[in-house]
Design a protein around this motif. Sequence first.
Motif, mmCIF file in Angstrom:
data_model
loop_
_atom_site.group_PDB
_atom_site.id
_atom_site.type_symbol
_atom_site.label_atom_id
_atom_site.label_comp_id
_atom_site.label_asym_id
_atom_site.label_seq_id
_atom_site.Cartn_x
_atom_site.Cartn_y
_atom_site.Cartn_z
ATOM 1 N N ASP A 174 38.867 65.325 -46.260
ATOM 2 C CA ASP A 174 40.136 65.106 -46.253
ATOM 3 C C ASP A 174 40.871 65.079 -47.332
ATOM 4 O OD1 ASP A 174 39.289 64.885 -43.419
ATOM 5 O OD2 ASP A 174 39.667 62.757 -43.233
ATOM 6 N N ASN A 175 40.550 64.287 -48.281
ATOM 7 C CA ASN A 175 41.611 64.117 -49.397
ATOM 8 C C ASN A 175 41.480 65.210 -50.385
ATOM 9 O OD1 ASN A 175 41.884 61.627 -48.430
ATOM 10 N ND2 ASN A 175 41.040 60.428 -50.029
ATOM 11 N N PRO A 176 40.510 65.769 -50.717
ATOM 12 C CA PRO A 176 40.528 67.074 -51.830
ATOM 13 C C PRO A 176 41.264 68.217 -51.232
ATOM 14 C CG PRO A 176 38.010 66.344 -51.647
ATOM 15 C CD PRO A 176 39.107 65.671 -50.404
ATOM 16 N N HIS A 177 41.091 68.382 -50.112
ATOM 17 C CA HIS A 177 41.869 69.699 -49.660
ATOM 18 C C HIS A 177 43.346 69.661 -49.217
ATOM 19 C CE1 HIS A 177 38.494 72.483 -49.085
ATOM 20 N NE2 HIS A 177 37.899 71.513 -48.842
ATOM 21 N N ARG A 178 43.700 68.254 -48.906
ATOM 22 C CA ARG A 178 45.155 67.945 -48.674
ATOM 23 C C ARG A 178 45.859 67.745 -50.093
ATOM 24 N NH1 ARG A 178 45.982 64.583 -43.137
ATOM 25 N NH2 ARG A 178 47.955 65.670 -43.169
ATOM 26 N N ILE A 179 45.161 67.301 -51.113
ATOM 27 C CA ILE A 179 45.683 67.082 -52.204
ATOM 28 C C ILE A 179 45.936 68.240 -52.726
ATOM 29 C CG2 ILE A 179 45.073 66.539 -54.675
ATOM 30 C CD1 ILE A 179 43.383 64.223 -53.547
ATOM 31 N N LYS A 180 45.023 69.509 -52.595
ATOM 32 C CA LYS A 180 45.080 70.917 -53.215
ATOM 33 C C LYS A 180 46.566 71.444 -52.512
ATOM 34 C CE LYS A 180 41.605 73.377 -53.425
ATOM 35 N NZ LYS A 180 40.248 74.328 -52.835
ATOM 36 N N ALA A 181 46.680 71.326 -51.328
ATOM 37 C CA ALA A 181 47.738 71.963 -50.816
ATOM 38 C C ALA A 181 49.098 71.253 -51.100
ATOM 39 C CB ALA A 181 47.778 71.577 -48.988
ATOM 40 N N ARG A 182 49.200 69.850 -51.275
ATOM 41 C CA ARG A 182 50.366 69.132 -51.756
ATOM 42 C C ARG A 182 50.633 69.441 -53.105
ATOM 43 N NH1 ARG A 182 52.278 64.318 -47.930
ATOM 44 N NH2 ARG A 182 51.463 65.062 -45.894
ATOM 45 N N GLN A 183 49.567 69.814 -53.874
ATOM 46 C CA GLN A 183 50.092 70.126 -55.193
ATOM 47 C C GLN A 183 50.775 71.378 -55.356
ATOM 48 O OE1 GLN A 183 48.678 68.370 -58.506
ATOM 49 N NE2 GLN A 183 50.827 69.621 -58.665
ATOM 50 N N LYS A 184 50.315 72.530 -54.609
ATOM 51 C CA LYS A 184 51.030 73.577 -54.630
ATOM 52 C C LYS A 184 52.396 73.499 -54.131
ATOM 53 C CE LYS A 184 48.027 76.862 -55.169
ATOM 54 N NZ LYS A 184 47.987 77.914 -56.015
ATOM 55 N N LYS A 185 52.837 72.734 -53.064
ATOM 56 C CA LYS A 185 54.065 72.379 -52.539
ATOM 57 C C LYS A 185 54.894 71.675 -53.629
ATOM 58 C CE LYS A 185 52.692 71.863 -47.798
ATOM 59 N NZ LYS A 185 52.734 70.647 -46.338
ATOM 60 N N ILE A 186 54.394 70.573 -54.400
ATOM 61 C CA ILE A 186 54.966 69.874 -55.403
ATOM 62 C C ILE A 186 55.506 70.878 -56.744
ATOM 63 C CG2 ILE A 186 54.787 67.979 -57.173
ATOM 64 C CD1 ILE A 186 52.846 66.751 -55.015
ATOM 65 N N ASP A 187 54.342 71.546 -57.053
ATOM 66 C CA ASP A 187 54.832 72.585 -58.139
ATOM 67 C C ASP A 187 55.961 73.331 -57.866
ATOM 68 O OD1 ASP A 187 52.684 71.533 -59.457
ATOM 69 O OD2 ASP A 187 51.226 72.995 -59.035
ATOM 70 N N ILE A 188 56.101 74.034 -56.917
ATOM 71 C CA ILE A 188 57.021 75.154 -56.313
ATOM 72 C C ILE A 188 58.404 74.175 -56.099
ATOM 73 C CG2 ILE A 188 57.948 76.359 -54.389
ATOM 74 C CD1 ILE A 188 55.072 77.105 -53.948
#
Length: 722
Positions: A290-304
């Motif tokens: 749960d945490n690793p994959h959702r963190i990865k997705a949100r990191q992309k959103k935050i950067d953009i």
Amino acid sequence: MKIQKFLLVFLIILTTFQTKADEGMWIPMLLEKYNIADMQEKGFKLTAEDIYSVNQASMKDAVMIFGRGCTGELISNQGLLITNHHCGYGQIQAHSSVEHDYLTNGYWAMSKEQELACPGLNVTFLIRMEDVSTQVLNGVTSEMSEEERQKTIKKNSVEIAKTATAETHYEASIKPFYYGNEYYLFVYEVFNDVRYVGSPPSAIGKFGGDTDNWMWPRHTGDFSLFRIYANQDNQPAEYAADNVPYQPKKYFAIAMDGVKKDDFTMVFGYPYKTEEYLTSYAIQQKLEIDNPHRIKARQKKIDILTLAMNADAKVRIQYAAKHAGISNAWKKWIGESKGLTRMHAVEKKEVLEKRFQEWANSTPENKKKYGSLLPQLKTIYTKLTPYRLAYAYYYEAGVSLDIVSYAGYWEKLITEKKIDTNTVENLKKATTGFYKNYNATTDKKLVTSLLQLYYDNVDANYQPTILLTIKNKYKGHVKAYTDQLYLKSKLVSEEKAMNLLNNFNGSTLKKLEKDPLYLLRKSIVALYDFKIKDSLLVLNNQIDLLQRTYMEGLLAMDKDKLFYPDANQTLRVAYGKVNGYEPIDGVSYKHYTTLEGIIEKDNPEIYDYDVPDQLKTLYNKKDYGQYAENGEVHVCFIASNHTTGGNSGSPVLNANGDLIGVNFDRCWEGTMSDIMYDKDQCRNIALDIRYALFIIDKFAGADHLIKEMSLVRKNPVEIKVE
């Protein structure tokens, strides 16, 4: 190596069974029975009746659910309330524009006539609560299927709530506690006329931004002010020009002497959700899936989003609340995973489970009821893993994307294949609202990046068919697909969408059925409907049933232990003491921060650290009024109160029940407290109420609001201005 392993196991056993000071979110009506003696021993000077009473005004009457997920508290006899800046953020954003940028510049109503209506915002007060477990479980038997059990519970609950609110304007809900082993009734009064009074600029209310979020030391003036209005009879009413400020049963006096190390503190609010009684299998799934994959997705959103918001002021306003919401959970999950790993949470749960299994096997009766429970849970969590991964990407890289979510607004028109005037008109309103906070260039980057992540990280069996189209038709080039999507879709711009709605007819429906954006959403939703939803539902229902039995077993195994129920957005009391902590070896944090720290962080080149000139002037002149302590303005403090989401905006009270702060966050090292509390690391972060008053008075010049409040002080203060 063997000695190290032995010591680790010994420490795990020791910390698993020891009593943990300051842990717990306690039920107000049960304080007299379970907690008040301990609270008074730690310094509390009032009674349980002062906190919760149905016979007289009590603290519960000054605390509310603010909106859908925060807490707020009354601070005057004219319905004035304070909550967090981030809790009021959506309302502040709704009133903001490039011309009137209240997010950047702040806003202060200098009279009640200038207070701004907030359609859709309400506040909710608890009238009373009651243990209705016997009534709710009436007719429930062990021979029932889970479906039959839930039907009986629902039927009983409807009748109980109906009886509780008969001939009143109140509302009622019944919530399960201890995974459905107990049930409580909550009767509420809801006020729908709530108006925006004021908030500091984001350079104060959101100072430090996402960089400082969840962190200590902290210097954020995280507060906003609203006012509750009622009709002429002081009863809840919809917005009307002739409504008057609500006259509450109770409001909090404000303590002006501040806090000292080891002072008693209490947080009174509506914590949203905790999971303190999970098994090791559930925690392991959080840590690995749960945490690793959702963190990865949100990191992309935050950067953009960060790049886009820094480049364009309009985009910054449009995406401010979205960015805050995305990054809040992202950073929390990172801290949670670190904390659970550091605490050896899985190993500690395994020790408890070993003891539980031994107890379960100790008698034939126990073995029959509990003996196979843990092995069953382990098997189900193993089966659940691929579906949890698939769901993480379905949500984070699929339906939560703005434009994909917007496409869902059109589903009723398309699937029903008929022209409904009301639906079309409602869709026009929704379209206008959606595009107010939408930027096509930014959105396209988000969709491209997240679909690529979906494509790269999920097994083909759990991917939407549109990703197969990208693989075959576009040779795996996601950007080539999104270029065509944004070129051809009629739903990716307000102008095109409104043109469809203004000229809606039968041929429009046919066009919509083939629209690329609608087909994208249809593909993502179909994946969930046909490959994920049913399996998730079945497995989660099995877990819920077994978890309820496991909780029942834990309560039976440790009869002398005082168990607090998980948070479920009902009113709770947490109490502890003001104290610093040591996050890592060699580092020690004191319990408060000051205005000097804000000045030290000042950096005009970084948006989140650009201190307003007026605040710097007040600092340089030491023009602090009555709000300083020993020549300093205290900004925030930390304490060991057990809090979580939903406690944002909660009052932090001293031993006399006076307001000393407004809760707004937790220290990053302690974010695993939703699952496992650590007395050495878990700290709630509160705004020192005196800093809020300093900003209202000296910065904003809104001293008329200060005059509404009741300020209490034991020690006189000498006011100096250099």
